[in-house]
Design an enzyme around this catalytic site. Structure first.
Site, PDB file in Angstrom:
ATOM      1  N   LYS A  45      39.307  58.104  41.892  1.00  0.00           N
ATOM      2  CA  LYS A  45      38.202  57.614  41.125  1.00  0.00           C
ATOM      3  C   LYS A  45      37.322  58.735  40.682  1.00  0.00           C
ATOM      4  O   LYS A  45      36.771  58.763  39.526  1.00  0.00           O
ATOM      5  CB  LYS A  45      37.569  56.437  41.801  1.00  0.00           C
ATOM      6  N   GLU A  57      37.909  50.704  31.838  1.00  0.00           N
ATOM      7  CA  GLU A  57      36.849  50.233  32.836  1.00  0.00           C
ATOM      8  C   GLU A  57      37.216  49.914  34.126  1.00  0.00           C
ATOM      9  O   GLU A  57      36.672  50.166  35.113  1.00  0.00           O
ATOM     10  CB  GLU A  57      36.099  49.248  31.958  1.00  0.00           C
ATOM     11  N   GLY A 111      39.314  43.271  43.692  1.00  0.00           N
ATOM     12  CA  GLY A 111      39.433  41.545  43.680  1.00  0.00           C
ATOM     13  C   GLY A 111      40.031  41.296  42.235  1.00  0.00           C
ATOM     14  O   GLY A 111      39.531  41.838  41.309  1.00  0.00           O
ATOM     15  N   VAL A 159      37.871  51.981  37.987  1.00  0.00           N
ATOM     16  CA  VAL A 159      37.041  52.720  38.800  1.00  0.00           C
ATOM     17  C   VAL A 159      35.946  51.537  39.049  1.00  0.00           C
ATOM     18  O   VAL A 159      35.264  51.116  38.141  1.00  0.00           O
ATOM     19  CB  VAL A 159      36.223  53.955  38.405  1.00  0.00           C
ATOM     20  N   GLY A 218      42.155  40.873  52.812  1.00  0.00           N
ATOM     21  CA  GLY A 218      42.721  41.218  51.846  1.00  0.00           C
ATOM     22  C   GLY A 218      42.209  42.301  51.024  1.00  0.00           C
ATOM     23  O   GLY A 218      42.345  42.544  49.779  1.00  0.00           O
ATOM     24  N   ASP A 262      42.117  57.575  47.409  1.00  0.00           N
ATOM     25  CA  ASP A 262      41.853  56.431  46.411  1.00  0.00           C
ATOM     26  C   ASP A 262      40.458  57.155  45.704  1.00  0.00           C
ATOM     27  O   ASP A 262      40.328  56.958  44.569  1.00  0.00           O
ATOM     28  CB  ASP A 262      41.672  55.152  47.011  1.00  0.00           C
ATOM     29  N   GLU A 286      45.380  47.437  51.886  1.00  0.00           N
ATOM     30  CA  GLU A 286      46.673  47.523  52.005  1.00  0.00           C
ATOM     31  C   GLU A 286      47.446  47.342  53.248  1.00  0.00           C
ATOM     32  O   GLU A 286      46.677  47.794  54.230  1.00  0.00           O
ATOM     33  CB  GLU A 286      47.378  48.648  51.115  1.00  0.00           C
TER      34      GLU A 286
HETATM   35  N1  LIG Z   1      43.719  44.594  42.976  1.00  0.00           N
HETATM   36  C1  LIG Z   1      42.548  45.146  42.831  1.00  0.00           C
HETATM   37  O1  LIG Z   1      41.288  44.763  43.365  1.00  0.00           O
HETATM   38  C2  LIG Z   1      42.463  46.233  41.820  1.00  0.00           C
HETATM   39  C3  LIG Z   1      41.130  46.675  41.496  1.00  0.00           C
HETATM   40  C4  LIG Z   1      41.012  47.711  40.535  1.00  0.00           C
HETATM   41  C5  LIG Z   1      42.083  48.367  40.043  1.00  0.00           C
HETATM   42  N2  LIG Z   1      43.482  47.846  40.409  1.00  0.00           N
HETATM   43  C6  LIG Z   1      44.661  48.437  39.906  1.00  0.00           C
HETATM   44  O2  LIG Z   1      45.267  47.357  39.197  1.00  0.00           O
HETATM   45  C7  LIG Z   1      46.841  47.525  39.220  1.00  0.00           C
HETATM   46  C8  LIG Z   1      47.504  46.274  39.647  1.00  0.00           C
HETATM   47  O3  LIG Z   1      47.000  45.887  40.840  1.00  0.00           O
HETATM   48  P1  LIG Z   1      47.464  44.423  41.641  1.00  0.00           P
HETATM   49  O4  LIG Z   1      46.426  44.421  42.785  1.00  0.00           O
HETATM   50  O5  LIG Z   1      47.158  43.588  40.499  1.00  0.00           O
HETATM   51  O6  LIG Z   1      48.823  44.802  41.995  1.00  0.00           O
HETATM   52  P2  LIG Z   1      50.047  43.569  42.169  1.00  0.00           P
HETATM   53  O7  LIG Z   1      49.345  42.259  42.646  1.00  0.00           O
HETATM   54  O8  LIG Z   1      50.901  44.053  43.089  1.00  0.00           O
HETATM   55  O9  LIG Z   1      50.618  43.157  40.851  1.00  0.00           O
HETATM   56  C9  LIG Z   1      51.631  44.213  40.036  1.00  0.00           C
HETATM   57  C10 LIG Z   1      52.237  43.268  39.147  1.00  0.00           C
HETATM   58  O10 LIG Z   1      53.021  44.072  38.305  1.00  0.00           O
HETATM   59  C11 LIG Z   1      54.585  43.638  38.414  1.00  0.00           C
HETATM   60  N3  LIG Z   1      55.239  44.799  38.392  1.00  0.00           N
HETATM   61  C12 LIG Z   1      55.062  45.994  39.210  1.00  0.00           C
HETATM   62  N4  LIG Z   1      55.975  46.998  39.119  1.00  0.00           N
HETATM   63  C13 LIG Z   1      56.629  46.285  38.092  1.00  0.00           C
HETATM   64  C14 LIG Z   1      57.759  46.770  37.686  1.00  0.00           C
HETATM   65  N5  LIG Z   1      58.308  48.184  37.859  1.00  0.00           N
HETATM   66  N6  LIG Z   1      58.653  46.076  36.621  1.00  0.00           N
HETATM   67  C15 LIG Z   1      57.979  45.025  36.272  1.00  0.00           C
HETATM   68  N7  LIG Z   1      56.927  44.319  37.105  1.00  0.00           N
HETATM   69  C16 LIG Z   1      56.371  45.155  37.558  1.00  0.00           C
HETATM   70  C17 LIG Z   1      54.602  43.005  39.644  1.00  0.00           C
HETATM   71  O11 LIG Z   1      55.690  41.957  39.426  1.00  0.00           O
HETATM   72  P3  LIG Z   1      55.858  40.745  40.605  1.00  0.00           P
HETATM   73  O12 LIG Z   1      54.817  39.768  40.398  1.00  0.00           O
HETATM   74  O13 LIG Z   1      57.142  40.047  40.009  1.00  0.00           O
HETATM   75  O14 LIG Z   1      55.922  41.362  41.697  1.00  0.00           O
HETATM   76  C18 LIG Z   1      53.269  42.259  39.475  1.00  0.00           C
HETATM   77  O15 LIG Z   1      52.909  41.289  38.849  1.00  0.00           O
HETATM   78  C19 LIG Z   1      47.008  48.802  40.035  1.00  0.00           C
HETATM   79  O16 LIG Z   1      47.116  49.938  39.217  1.00  0.00           O
HETATM   80  C20 LIG Z   1      45.679  48.786  40.831  1.00  0.00           C
HETATM   81  O17 LIG Z   1      45.295  50.123  41.348  1.00  0.00           O
HETATM   82  C21 LIG Z   1      43.758  46.758  41.206  1.00  0.00           C
END
Ligand SMILES: NC(=O)c1ccc[n+]([C@@H]2O[C@H](COP(=O)([O-])OP(=O)(O)OC[C@H]3O[C@@H](n4cnc5c(N)ncnc54)[C@H](OP(=O)(O)O)[C@@H]3O)[C@@H](O)[C@H]2O)c1
Length: 418
Positions: free
Chosen positions: A202, A126, A299, A129, A184, A198, A187
């Protein structure tokens, strides 16, 4: 209460948000669904970063994907290589998986879904997207009885924010990108968003679900917003249009037309009013007609909300919803507000004055009042709009004017947007 043990792959924006949301709404989830969600362990890269204390952190993925004390693996780390390997192993080890990773699903979703079916496990996605919008659940369950004709989406909040700022504030593309980065929404490298990749990822996930056809990124005509200038937004506005970055999947003679790119929408188009970082999906289907979902597409909390809905869905798998004992709001708690009143009157001298005086006596102030007499008669109606007042006071005023009315009055509350 059924205990569900979660292993998180990643504890960044989304994973951290999920830990917070579970802590905040644990009791609610317990009462609502009879589940206790326990974050058993979380994989991170850097153990020294400050994080919530009540969770065990590890840099060893095996402690999650191979662990016997974990039921559901939640992949919120991103990327398409390690995340793929970890999800595959987790499924092979009999774990359900929840992921927010649209990039991975767009690239290798089919392989993973196939493996999940073989292993009789679920993959919840869920959050992949439009985060907070329950669009996957809507397409999977809510609209399952419909033949979907088309799907139009504002699925990239960054682009929508940039275009809104350019149109409304007169900023350049570069200024709008910087502003989005500051807030925020964007990127450090905005290419995936502004070049439309992106949104296209989706669209792969959405269109496979909506149309049941195997879709790949290269099947989509992709255009970004990099080439747009202030002049385009200005011109569009002067013609009565707004420019939005839209993802489209629609059936044309049994084939699927798949496009992502900036388009002009008439300002009265339902997607034209979706501003800034908001996302929206407009689905046209044979039974429901047009349907729109709108909300926050990214977010920490909106995304955690979607991940959590998958976790509960996977954990429950058809268990009944538990209802709590009703705790009713106090009588009349939502009755204070503005009102529309229609008083059927016998038009005798002084009636209108009597009515407005009796309303005033209750401390209710009138915003607008008009009298309409009926044809060929001296009877008519007095229509009144009040400022904010209590229903109790209003009822007292109505009681006091019984002699001036020929029928019971109509009293309708005006629904405020906030
Ligand atoms: N942010 C959003 O609003 C959003 C919305 C929808 C979907 N998503 C999706 O959700 C996913 C995560 O996004 P995010 O924004 O939460 O990313 P993020 O803030 O960069 O967090 C990534 C987490 O994964 C850990 N990590 C990454 N690579 C790793 C590895 N190789 N080994 C061990 N740990 C690893 C990082 O560890 P550290 O903390 O130690 O760096 C961090 O805790 C992505 O697929 C993104 O497309 C995000």
């Amino acid at each position: 209460v059924g205990r569900v043990h979660l292993g998180l792959l990643g504890s960044g924006v989304v994973g951290g948000g999920l830990i917070d949301l579970i802590a905040k709404n644990q009791a609610l989830i317990g009462e609502r669904c009879g589940l206790e969600l326990i974050v058993q362990r979380a994989l991170v890269r850097d153990l020294n970063r400050p994080r919530p204390m009540h969770v065990e952190y590890t840099t060893d993925a095996a402690k999650i994907i191979n662990a016997s004390d974990i039921d559901i693996v939640v992949e919120v780390m991103g990327g398409t290589t390690q995340a793929y390997e970890y999800i595959k192993t987790a499924l092979q080890n009999g774990k359900h998986v929840v992921t927010a990773n649209k990039a991975l699903l767009a690239q290798r979703g089919n392989e993973l879904f196939h493996l999940a079916t073989q292993q009789d496990r679920c993959i919840g996605y869920e959050a992949s997207v439009c985060a907070g919008l329950p669009v996957i659940g809507t397409l999977r369950q809510g609209l399952v009885g419909n033949d979907i004709e088309s799907l139009y989406g504002i699925v990239n909040g960054t682009n929508n924010y940039i275009l809104t700022q350019m149109a409304e504030q007169g900023t350049t593309l570069e200024q709008a990108i910087q502003e989005a980065q500051k807030l925020g929404f964007c990127e450090a490298d905005p290419s995936m968003d502004i070049d439309g990749i992106d949104a296209a990822q989706k669209l792969v996930v959405l269109s496979e679900l909506a149309f049941g056809m195997h879709v790949q990124l290269q099947d989509i005509t992709i255009e970004g917003i990099r080439h747009l200038e202030q002049a385009d937004l200005k011109q569009a506005a002067s013609l009565g249009y707004v420019i939005k970055h839209i993802a489209i999947a629609r059936k044309v003679d049994g084939r699927l037309d798949l496009r992502v790119g900036p388009m002009l929408l008439h300002k009265r188009h339902p997607l034209a009013s979706v501003r800034n970082e908001f996302n929206a999906i407009l689905v046209k289907a044979d039974a429901v007609g047009e349907m729109i979902l709108q909300g926050k597409g990214a977010g920490a909390m909106p995304t955690a909300s979607a991940v959590l809905s998958d976790i509960v869905d996977v954990a429950l798998r058809d268990a009944p919803v538990h209802l709590r004992k009703l705790v009713k709001a106090e009588h009349g708690a939502s009755a204070e507000g503005r009102y529309y009143l229609r008083f059927p009157i016998v038009d005798e001298p002084g009636v209108i004055g009597e009515i407005t005086t009796k309303i005033g006596r209750e401390g209710i102030s009138i915003y607008d009042a008009r009298a309409v007499l009926e044809d060929e008669s001296t009877d008519g109606n007095v229509m009144i709009l009040t400022h904010k007042c209590s229903l109790v006071a209003l009822n007292r005023a109505v009681q006091a004017m019984q002699d001036q009315l020929r029928k019971a009055p109509v009293v309708l509350q005006i629904l405020e947007r906030k």
